[in-house]
Design a protein around this motif. Structure first.
Motif, PDB file in Angstrom:
ATOM      1  N   THR A 188       0.833  -1.193   0.000  1.00  0.00           N
ATOM      2  CA  THR A 188       0.000   0.000   0.000  1.00  0.00           C
ATOM      3  C   THR A 188       0.872   1.249   0.000  1.00  0.00           C
ATOM      4  O   THR A 188       2.055   1.189   0.340  1.00  0.00           O
ATOM      5  N   GLN A 189       0.267   2.354  -0.349  1.00  0.00           N
ATOM      6  CA  GLN A 189       0.978   3.618  -0.269  1.00  0.00           C
ATOM      7  C   GLN A 189       1.304   3.950   1.186  1.00  0.00           C
ATOM      8  O   GLN A 189       2.332   4.540   1.478  1.00  0.00           O
ATOM      9  N   GLY A 190       0.442   3.521   2.106  1.00  0.00           N
ATOM     10  CA  GLY A 190       0.698   3.717   3.523  1.00  0.00           C
ATOM     11  C   GLY A 190       1.962   3.003   3.973  1.00  0.00           C
ATOM     12  O   GLY A 190       2.704   3.508   4.823  1.00  0.00           O
ATOM     13  N   PHE A 191       2.221   1.826   3.398  1.00  0.00           N
ATOM     14  CA  PHE A 191       3.453   1.099   3.717  1.00  0.00           C
ATOM     15  C   PHE A 191       4.666   1.938   3.318  1.00  0.00           C
ATOM     16  O   PHE A 191       5.618   2.077   4.088  1.00  0.00           O
ATOM     17  N   LEU A 192       4.626   2.517   2.126  1.00  0.00           N
ATOM     18  CA  LEU A 192       5.740   3.358   1.676  1.00  0.00           C
ATOM     19  C   LEU A 192       5.899   4.587   2.569  1.00  0.00           C
ATOM     20  O   LEU A 192       7.019   4.964   2.908  1.00  0.00           O
ATOM     21  N   ARG A 193       4.780   5.191   2.978  1.00  0.00           N
ATOM     22  CA  ARG A 193       4.872   6.335   3.891  1.00  0.00           C
ATOM     23  C   ARG A 193       5.497   5.916   5.214  1.00  0.00           C
ATOM     24  O   ARG A 193       6.285   6.661   5.809  1.00  0.00           O
ATOM     25  N   SER A 194       5.184   4.703   5.680  1.00  0.00           N
ATOM     26  CA  SER A 194       5.753   4.236   6.952  1.00  0.00           C
ATOM     27  C   SER A 194       7.268   4.044   6.841  1.00  0.00           C
ATOM     28  O   SER A 194       7.990   4.260   7.815  1.00  0.00           O
ATOM     29  N   LEU A 195       7.766   3.665   5.673  1.00  0.00           N
ATOM     30  CA  LEU A 195       9.207   3.520   5.479  1.00  0.00           C
ATOM     31  C   LEU A 195       9.884   4.882   5.507  1.00  0.00           C
ATOM     32  O   LEU A 195      11.011   5.015   5.993  1.00  0.00           O
ATOM     33  N   ASP A 196       9.193   5.889   4.987  1.00  0.00           N
ATOM     34  CA  ASP A 196       9.698   7.266   5.040  1.00  0.00           C
ATOM     35  C   ASP A 196       9.737   7.725   6.503  1.00  0.00           C
ATOM     36  O   ASP A 196      10.743   8.253   6.976  1.00  0.00           O
ATOM     37  N   GLU A 197       8.662   7.469   7.251  1.00  0.00           N
ATOM     38  CA  GLU A 197       8.594   7.856   8.663  1.00  0.00           C
ATOM     39  C   GLU A 197       9.656   7.140   9.494  1.00  0.00           C
ATOM     40  O   GLU A 197      10.206   7.715  10.427  1.00  0.00           O
ATOM     41  N   ALA A 198       9.955   5.887   9.139  1.00  0.00           N
ATOM     42  CA  ALA A 198      10.968   5.110   9.862  1.00  0.00           C
ATOM     43  C   ALA A 198      12.388   5.542   9.492  1.00  0.00           C
ATOM     44  O   ALA A 198      13.346   5.128  10.129  1.00  0.00           O
ATOM     45  N   GLY A 199      12.517   6.351   8.451  1.00  0.00           N
ATOM     46  CA  GLY A 199      13.828   6.843   8.038  1.00  0.00           C
ATOM     47  C   GLY A 199      14.593   5.911   7.121  1.00  0.00           C
ATOM     48  O   GLY A 199      15.760   6.150   6.834  1.00  0.00           O
ATOM     49  N   LEU A 200      13.952   4.849   6.645  1.00  0.00           N
ATOM     50  CA  LEU A 200      14.647   3.921   5.738  1.00  0.00           C
ATOM     51  C   LEU A 200      14.898   4.570   4.384  1.00  0.00           C
ATOM     52  O   LEU A 200      16.000   4.509   3.856  1.00  0.00           O
ATOM     53  N   ILE A 201      13.848   5.143   3.830  1.00  0.00           N
ATOM     54  CA  ILE A 201      13.967   5.797   2.535  1.00  0.00           C
ATOM     55  C   ILE A 201      13.344   7.181   2.620  1.00  0.00           C
ATOM     56  O   ILE A 201      12.339   7.375   3.306  1.00  0.00           O
ATOM     57  N   THR A 202      13.951   8.125   1.956  1.00  0.00           N
ATOM     58  CA  THR A 202      13.414   9.473   1.878  1.00  0.00           C
ATOM     59  C   THR A 202      13.214   9.784   0.408  1.00  0.00           C
ATOM     60  O   THR A 202      14.181  10.107  -0.295  1.00  0.00           O
ATOM     61  N   PRO A 203      11.984   9.625  -0.062  1.00  0.00           N
ATOM     62  CA  PRO A 203      11.748   9.866  -1.483  1.00  0.00           C
ATOM     63  C   PRO A 203      11.938  11.340  -1.823  1.00  0.00           C
ATOM     64  O   PRO A 203      11.738  12.210  -0.975  1.00  0.00           O
ATOM     65  N   GLN A 204      12.358  11.581  -3.047  1.00  0.00           N
ATOM     66  CA  GLN A 204      12.424  12.963  -3.509  1.00  0.00           C
ATOM     67  C   GLN A 204      11.005  13.424  -3.792  1.00  0.00           C
ATOM     68  O   GLN A 204      10.086  12.607  -3.891  1.00  0.00           O
ATOM     69  N   ARG A 205      10.830  14.705  -3.903  1.00  0.00           N
ATOM     70  CA  ARG A 205       9.503  15.264  -4.167  1.00  0.00           C
ATOM     71  C   ARG A 205       9.482  15.945  -5.531  1.00  0.00           C
ATOM     72  O   ARG A 205      10.443  16.608  -5.911  1.00  0.00           O
ATOM     73  N   SER A 206       8.385  15.755  -6.239  1.00  0.00           N
ATOM     74  CA  SER A 206       8.204  16.439  -7.521  1.00  0.00           C
ATOM     75  C   SER A 206       7.888  17.904  -7.230  1.00  0.00           C
ATOM     76  O   SER A 206       7.690  18.294  -6.076  1.00  0.00           O
ATOM     77  N   ALA A 207       7.827  18.710  -8.273  1.00  0.00           N
ATOM     78  CA  ALA A 207       7.500  20.128  -8.111  1.00  0.00           C
ATOM     79  C   ALA A 207       6.146  20.291  -7.421  1.00  0.00           C
ATOM     80  O   ALA A 207       5.929  21.240  -6.673  1.00  0.00           O
TER      81      ALA A 207
END
Length: 116
Positions: free
Chosen positions: A38-57
């Motif tokens: 889920t997208q929530g899973f990916l957000r949880s990885l960001d919150e955990a500090g594993l991955i920090t996705p870049q942001r589009s404009a």
């Protein structure tokens, strides 16, 4: 399916950022689909500090192939019953070890060329 490190062949002379495993080529929706998560899973990885996705404009998260491989490994461990925080820590350490081994190999090759 998570993309491999090796990308498809590109036309000669093409400046193709998709060959860069750290290029943020995948939207959150596409990344979640590829992982079967889920997208929530990916957000949880960001919150955990594993991955920090870049942001589009527009502020949308964008993921690289390298980040997706890390996320896939965490998902695999979570599916086997490992807590997400523990899985993120393990994957972080595995990734650091892999990078150190690559650095050692490249330094070893460089030093071999300097011997008489």
């Amino acid at each position: 399916m998570i993309p491999d490190q090796e990308g498809p062949a590109t036309p000669s002379g093409a400046d193709n950022k998709f060959d860069d495993e750290h290029y943020p080529a995948y939207t959150m929706g596409r990344a979640a689909d590829m992982l079967g998560a889920t997208q929530g899973f990916l957000r949880s990885l960001d919150e955990a500090g594993l991955i920090t996705p870049q942001r589009s404009a527009g502020g949308h998260r964008r993921y690289s192939r390298h980040q997706l491989r890390l996320a896939a490994r965490v998902r695999e461990m979570v599916d086997q019953g490992t807590a997400i925080e523990a899985a993120c820590r393990i994957v972080t350490l595995e990734d650091q070890l892999h990078e150190a081994q690559n650095l050692n190999r490249s330094q070893g090759l460089a030093s071999e060329g300097t011997h008489d």
